[in-house]
Design a protein around this motif. Structure first.
Motif, PDB file in Angstrom:
ATOM      1  N   SER A 138      -5.273  72.474 -11.324  1.00 30.38           N
ATOM      2  CA  SER A 138      -5.392  71.053 -11.005  1.00 30.38           C
ATOM      3  C   SER A 138      -6.009  70.786  -9.649  1.00 30.38           C
ATOM      4  O   SER A 138      -6.517  69.703  -9.398  1.00 30.38           O
ATOM      5  CB  SER A 138      -4.008  70.387 -11.068  1.00 30.38           C
ATOM      6  OG  SER A 138      -3.493  70.472 -12.361  1.00 30.38           O
ATOM      7  N   ALA A 139      -5.961  71.771  -8.739  1.00 30.68           N
ATOM      8  CA  ALA A 139      -6.509  71.533  -7.399  1.00 30.68           C
ATOM      9  C   ALA A 139      -7.892  72.156  -7.236  1.00 30.68           C
ATOM     10  O   ALA A 139      -8.387  72.284  -6.124  1.00 30.68           O
ATOM     11  CB  ALA A 139      -5.558  72.082  -6.342  1.00 30.68           C
ATOM     12  N   LEU A 140      -8.489  72.555  -8.334  1.00 27.91           N
ATOM     13  CA  LEU A 140      -9.758  73.281  -8.231  1.00 27.91           C
ATOM     14  C   LEU A 140     -10.951  72.420  -8.633  1.00 27.91           C
ATOM     15  O   LEU A 140     -10.834  71.535  -9.479  1.00 27.91           O
ATOM     16  CB  LEU A 140      -9.731  74.521  -9.138  1.00 27.91           C
ATOM     17  CG  LEU A 140      -8.711  75.589  -8.757  1.00 27.91           C
ATOM     18  CD1 LEU A 140      -8.721  76.691  -9.796  1.00 27.91           C
ATOM     19  CD2 LEU A 140      -9.038  76.159  -7.391  1.00 27.91           C
ATOM     20  N   ASP A 141     -12.123  72.734  -8.047  1.00 26.18           N
ATOM     21  CA  ASP A 141     -13.366  72.120  -8.500  1.00 26.18           C
ATOM     22  C   ASP A 141     -13.653  72.585  -9.920  1.00 26.18           C
ATOM     23  O   ASP A 141     -13.323  73.700 -10.294  1.00 26.18           O
ATOM     24  CB  ASP A 141     -14.528  72.575  -7.610  1.00 26.18           C
ATOM     25  CG  ASP A 141     -14.432  71.974  -6.229  1.00 26.18           C
ATOM     26  OD1 ASP A 141     -15.039  72.539  -5.313  1.00 26.18           O
ATOM     27  OD2 ASP A 141     -13.742  70.952  -6.095  1.00 26.18           O
ATOM     28  N   PRO A 142     -14.325  71.728 -10.699  1.00 26.23           N
ATOM     29  CA  PRO A 142     -14.590  72.089 -12.102  1.00 26.23           C
ATOM     30  C   PRO A 142     -15.268  73.449 -12.271  1.00 26.23           C
ATOM     31  O   PRO A 142     -14.959  74.171 -13.218  1.00 26.23           O
ATOM     32  CB  PRO A 142     -15.487  70.958 -12.589  1.00 26.23           C
ATOM     33  CG  PRO A 142     -15.115  69.800 -11.737  1.00 26.23           C
ATOM     34  CD  PRO A 142     -14.743  70.365 -10.396  1.00 26.23           C
ATOM     35  N   GLU A 143     -16.213  73.811 -11.345  1.00 22.72           N
ATOM     36  CA  GLU A 143     -16.902  75.095 -11.542  1.00 22.72           C
ATOM     37  C   GLU A 143     -15.950  76.264 -11.433  1.00 22.72           C
ATOM     38  O   GLU A 143     -16.214  77.344 -11.973  1.00 22.72           O
ATOM     39  CB  GLU A 143     -17.996  75.341 -10.504  1.00 22.72           C
ATOM     40  CG  GLU A 143     -18.926  74.187 -10.231  1.00 22.72           C
ATOM     41  CD  GLU A 143     -18.469  73.378  -9.040  1.00 22.72           C
ATOM     42  OE1 GLU A 143     -18.015  72.263  -9.268  1.00 22.72           O
ATOM     43  OE2 GLU A 143     -18.564  73.885  -7.902  1.00 22.72           O
ATOM     44  N   MET A 144     -14.838  76.101 -10.677  1.00 22.70           N
ATOM     45  CA  MET A 144     -13.960  77.235 -10.445  1.00 22.70           C
ATOM     46  C   MET A 144     -12.852  77.326 -11.478  1.00 22.70           C
ATOM     47  O   MET A 144     -12.185  78.349 -11.567  1.00 22.70           O
ATOM     48  CB  MET A 144     -13.332  77.109  -9.059  1.00 22.70           C
ATOM     49  CG  MET A 144     -14.376  77.113  -7.977  1.00 22.70           C
ATOM     50  SD  MET A 144     -13.598  77.161  -6.414  1.00 22.70           S
ATOM     51  CE  MET A 144     -14.806  76.396  -5.402  1.00 22.70           C
ATOM     52  N   ILE A 145     -12.670  76.245 -12.249  1.00 22.86           N
ATOM     53  CA  ILE A 145     -11.576  76.252 -13.213  1.00 22.86           C
ATOM     54  C   ILE A 145     -11.787  77.363 -14.223  1.00 22.86           C
ATOM     55  O   ILE A 145     -10.860  78.077 -14.604  1.00 22.86           O
ATOM     56  CB  ILE A 145     -11.457  74.877 -13.910  1.00 22.86           C
ATOM     57  CG1 ILE A 145     -11.031  73.832 -12.894  1.00 22.86           C
ATOM     58  CG2 ILE A 145     -10.484  74.937 -15.071  1.00 22.86           C
ATOM     59  CD1 ILE A 145     -10.859  72.451 -13.476  1.00 22.86           C
ATOM     60  N   LYS A 146     -13.040  77.566 -14.633  1.00 26.37           N
ATOM     61  CA  LYS A 146     -13.306  78.542 -15.680  1.00 26.37           C
ATOM     62  C   LYS A 146     -12.877  79.933 -15.258  1.00 26.37           C
ATOM     63  O   LYS A 146     -12.255  80.672 -16.026  1.00 26.37           O
ATOM     64  CB  LYS A 146     -14.799  78.528 -16.037  1.00 26.37           C
ATOM     65  CG  LYS A 146     -15.139  79.530 -17.132  1.00 26.37           C
ATOM     66  CD  LYS A 146     -16.618  79.501 -17.512  1.00 26.37           C
ATOM     67  CE  LYS A 146     -16.885  80.425 -18.706  1.00 26.37           C
ATOM     68  NZ  LYS A 146     -16.378  81.774 -18.533  1.00 26.37           N
TER      69      LYS A 146
END
Lengths: 253, 366
Positions: free
Chosen positions: A176-184
């Motif tokens: 939840s605290a991550l940028d979308p690129e890092m979620i993956k």
């Protein structure tokens, strides 16, 4: 997920009529849950529904006032020995990573094995490097958490918990605290972990993850478990009104 | 709105040189307009008017070496006063024949501190153990004597800078762990522990150090059984340590409050006990944050040691005051106080610089 009449070793976590209050606020109401070993449970729901509180009760970061919680057959009460034993077997990954900023990545991972399990330094470091490789960041071992990106920090946090070789892993909104690129990259790590047979309880809004690895999806609202089903059934045939409303909101975009 | 799109990737260029140089800076900041220029000139004249006569008096016309006040003939500062009394200011009334022991202790202290402070010195752990355990014992045995054939020197004779350093160092080293424990106790969820710590801190912080020293010196003997006497210096050390630990407790507590709850939660979730989490996770971070506050307390303590005069111990300031009050040296109070200020300043500034060095070396993030 079946309810057992007696606690067999295959039941990793068992919650019976668990109630919790924050002062006057009744945050968990008669929660009942059984998690078998090797199962992956995804818990979702609106904010304030008590999902984080529930999993934080499992490793005694929060205290429940009524009901019974058993982890690996050990009862969770005020007995410090029980709490210590349970905490060794339960790993937790937090929304805000909670890495120790004054220690390097390697030291973060070695701290608990050395001090809690009394493992010698060389062995602890070898294990740590193994897990850092597993989360694909062995080259960052000597860096400090402040020098890493959010996704890398969360993967270090996962490796740090795994170094204690827990039997159960709790995830409290890990992406939840991550940028979308890092979620993956973090979800990929969690999927790999799930496929290796780890018992996982995961509070998350990542429904794609739930569809991929979850054995069960649980919906919580107002401190109660409203619905629980296989991912297929949960997403395609939600039964409760609240569940339908929630799904329509989060799957809208 | 018209936007102009660049089609190729532009290279990164170095930043342009701004107008530099001291003359340019002065033009911009000191002489930018008529008012600023006039003010600059007035202030410059004022500073020089005060500074030049002082430098003249203190350094150029001053007398440095001699044996009595007759050697101060030039009308400048009479540093002969300091020169003649130097040993008195350094070690007080410590017997002449045994002064070598104080020098030895001083040398060991300097070497130990160098070993602790300079990076890259090996066996730091052993040096730390030596500093905390062996050094105090060795220093006490050397200074006090009474064993190994060394004649006994009563603490009444310890004075000057020696006494100031003994009181400050013991006070700092003893108050630090006590202050940490008090801070942890005050934040404890156990009501009795918390109550004890709160009472202790508020009592010792609420009274002036002078009354603490006075009470320890005058009142304590009244409560002791007849014939039992506790060394005066020891009484002062205990009072100062308890007093300082209350201040340090609050400084450390402010640091503990600044650590996010998630740190303790992460430590707990990994299975670390309360003390393990404190020692390895919370305290290192908390203490790093409050280094300025801690050093502040230490500097304050170093100067507060001058209060021991009221219980009959003669620290640096007291010996200086005693010296210029004697009939032979009447009238040289200024030189005395300037010298005292200079010595205090060296130590306090040294502590301050060292603390900045420590802060820099502990930086792990930007």
């Amino acid at each position: 997920m079946e309810t057992a009449t007696e606690t067999k070793p295959e039941i990793a976590v068992s919650l019976r009529e668990v109630n919790k209050w924050y002062g006057d606020f009744h945050v968990l109401k008669n929660v009942n849950l059984d998690v078998e070993r090797g199962q992956r449970i995804v818990i979702c729901g609106p904010s304030g529904s008590g999902k984080s509180t529930m999993i934080r009760c499992i490793n005694r970061l929060e205290e429940h006032q009524a009901g019974q919680i058993l982890v690996d057959g050990i009862e969770l009460n005020n007995d410090l020995k029980n709490i210590d034993q349970i905490r060794r077997e339960v790993g937790m990954v937090f929304q805000h990573f909670n890495l120790f900023p004054h220690l390097t990545v390697l030291e973060n991972c070695c701290l608990a094995p050395m001090w809690v399990r009394k493992i010698p330094r060389k062995q602890a470091e070898a294990t740590a490097m193994e897990y850092l490789e597993r989360v694909k960041i062995p080259h960052q071992a000597k860096k400090f958490p402040g020098q890493l990106s959010g996704g890398q920090q969360q993967r270090v946090a996962i490796a740090r918990s795994l170094c204690m070789k827990p039997r159960i892993m709790l995830f409290d909104e890990p992406t939840s605290a991550l940028d979308p690129e890092m979620i993956k990259e973090v979800l990929d790590t969690m999927i790999e972990l799930a496929e290796s047979g780890m018992t996982m309880l995961c509070v998350t809004h990542e429904m794609g993850f739930a569809k991929t690895v979850a054995d069960s999806v649980i919906f919580m609202d107002g401190g109660q478990i409203i619905e629980s089903n296989t991912p297929d059934e949960f997403f395609n045939h939600p039964q409760h009104e609240r569940t339908k409303l929630f799904l329509s909101q989060i799957l809208a975009h | 709105m018209t936007a102009f799109i660049t089609h190729e990737t532009l290279p990164s260029l170095p930043a342009p040189n701004t107008l530099k140089g001291p003359v340019a800076w002065m033009r911009q900041n000191l002489f930018s307009n008529w008012l600023n220029s006039v003010l600059t000139v007035i202030l410059l004249i004022g500073i020089l008017a005060a500074l030049i006569p002082f430098i003249n008096w203190a350094f150029i016309k001053a007398d440095w070496i001699g044996t009595s006040r007759d050697d101060c003939t030039s009308g400048g500062a009479c540093w002969v006063f300091v020169y003649v009394h130097f040993k008195l200011f350094m070690v007080g009334l410590y017997p002449e024949a045994e002064t070598w022991r104080t020098l030895l202790v001083g040398a060991i202290l300097v070497v130990t501190l160098a070993g602790l402070m300079i990076k890259g010195v090996p066996f730091k752990k052993y040096i730390q153990i030596f500093a905390l355990i062996a050094f105090p014992v060795i220093a006490f045995m050397l200074l006090s004597g009474g064993s190994f054939g060394l004649p006994h020197v009563e603490t009444n004779f310890w004075g000057g800078l020696l006494l100031t350093l003994v009181i400050s160092i013991v006070g700092i080293v003893a108050a630090f762990p006590l202050g940490i424990l008090l801070a942890l106790g005050r934040r404890s969820s156990m009501p009795i522990v918390k109550a004890i710590c709160v009472v202790f801190i508020e009592v010792w912080r609420g009274v002036p150090l002078i009354t603490v020293l006075f009470m320890s010196s005058v009142m304590l003997p009244l409560f002791l059984p007849a014939g039992m006497e506790i060394d005066k210096l020891l009484r002062a050390l205990v009072g100062i340590t308890l007093f300082q630990s209350a201040y340090l407790a609050e400084v450390v507590r402010s640091g503990l409050q600044a650590i996010p709850k998630g740190q303790t939660e992460a430590a707990n979730s990994l299975g670390l006990t309360y003390w393990q989490g404190m020692y390895k996770v919370t305290l290192p971070q908390a203490l790093k944050i409050v280094i300025p506050g801690i050093v502040n307390s230490f500097i304050s303590l170093f100067k507060d040691t001058s209060l021991v005069l009221i219980i009959g111990l003669f620290d640096l300031l007291a010996t200086i005051q005693g010296a210029f009050a004697s009939p032979k040296w009447l009238g040289y109070a200024i030189e005395g106080y300037l010298f005292a200020a200079f010595v205090y300043w060296i130590f306090c500034f040294g502590m301050s610089r060292y603390s900045q060095h420590v802060e820099r070396s502990l930086k792990t993030t930007n």
